[in-house]
Design a protein around this motif. Structure first.
Motif: not given
Length: 236
Positions: A63, A67, A72-73, A75-79, A82
């Motif tokens: 992440i 940044v 965009p990291p 984990p924020l783009l691929r659910d 998470i």
């Protein structure tokens, strides 16, 4: 034999021909992190604390590094990243310790170490390589980004500060730093044009070093190949 070797190298480098390699290694990283957290405080703390800690420790480096470069990291783009962590966390913390015991069986633990080191090698090599064109005028920039990618989660949550370094020599930090230096100078650069290597080759090479040392350290935790350097660098 050649087919097995090709499949293994494709898996290690997340080649598109091995569709599920990335997700399997994400699960391996999640299991490695959840196992460590469960071992330290299996029955203490609010459930959300352990879940968020698992996510930050598992993917903190992935992440912070992007940044820093304005990307965009993942984990924020691929659910799915998470989601995988949440599933693995639930298995460790809501099955009465059975998954924790299974994960620490000798063969299973060794397999987990292999997946963890594949994940870590890719983080260091990929983000060091991505940082080279973005910070083209800097020698240290890509090295710092690659190091943070490899060990950023170790310092999560941020209230830990530099506590992981207070105990002395830390192989994860040192290995990520050394690997980032090697990648910085040997992947698509003009520093040593006669010995420039592709990212794929560097990922495999870094993984081999990481996993060999990790397997040795699993049986001999005090082992650290950089210890002679640490002794020389430490004040008398």
């Amino acid at each position: 034999m050649e087919s097995w070797t090709a499949s293994s190298t494709n898996f290690i480098t997340y080649d598109p021909s091995v569709r599920w390699a990335f997700f399997i290694c994400v699960a391996g990283r999640a299991a490695h992190v959840c196992n460590n957290i469960f071992t330290k405080n299996a029955n203490s703390g609010f459930w959300l604390h352990s879940l968020v800690t698992s996510i930050l420790c598992g993917f903190g480096g992935g992440i912070v590094a992007p940044v820093l470069m304005g990307i965009p990291p993942a984990p924020l783009l691929r659910d799915s990243i998470i989601l995988i962590m949440c599933v693995v966390w639930w298995l460790f913390f809501h099955t009465g310790g059975h998954v924790h015991k299974f994960y620490n069986l000798p063969g299973v633990r060794h397999f987990g170490i292999i997946l963890e080191e594949i994940f870590r090698a890719n983080l260091v090599v990929v983000w060091t390589t991505k940082a080279i064109p973005i910070t083209s005028e800097s020698v240290c920039g890509p090295i710092l980004v690659g190091t943070i990618a490899g060990v950023g989660g170790m310092f999560m949550p941020w209230n830990k500060g530099l506590a992981p370094l207070e105990a002395g020599s830390n192989w994860n930090v040192e290995s990520s730093f050394i690997a980032a230096i090697v990648v910085r100078f040997l992947v698509h650069t003009d520093y040593f044009p006669s010995c420039t290597y592709e990212q794929r080759f560097m990922t495999i090479s870094v993984f081999v070093v990481f996993v060999v040392v990790a397997l040795i350290r699993h049986h001999k935790p005090e082992f650290n190949p950089t210890e002679p350097v640490n002794k020389c660098a430490s004040p008398p």
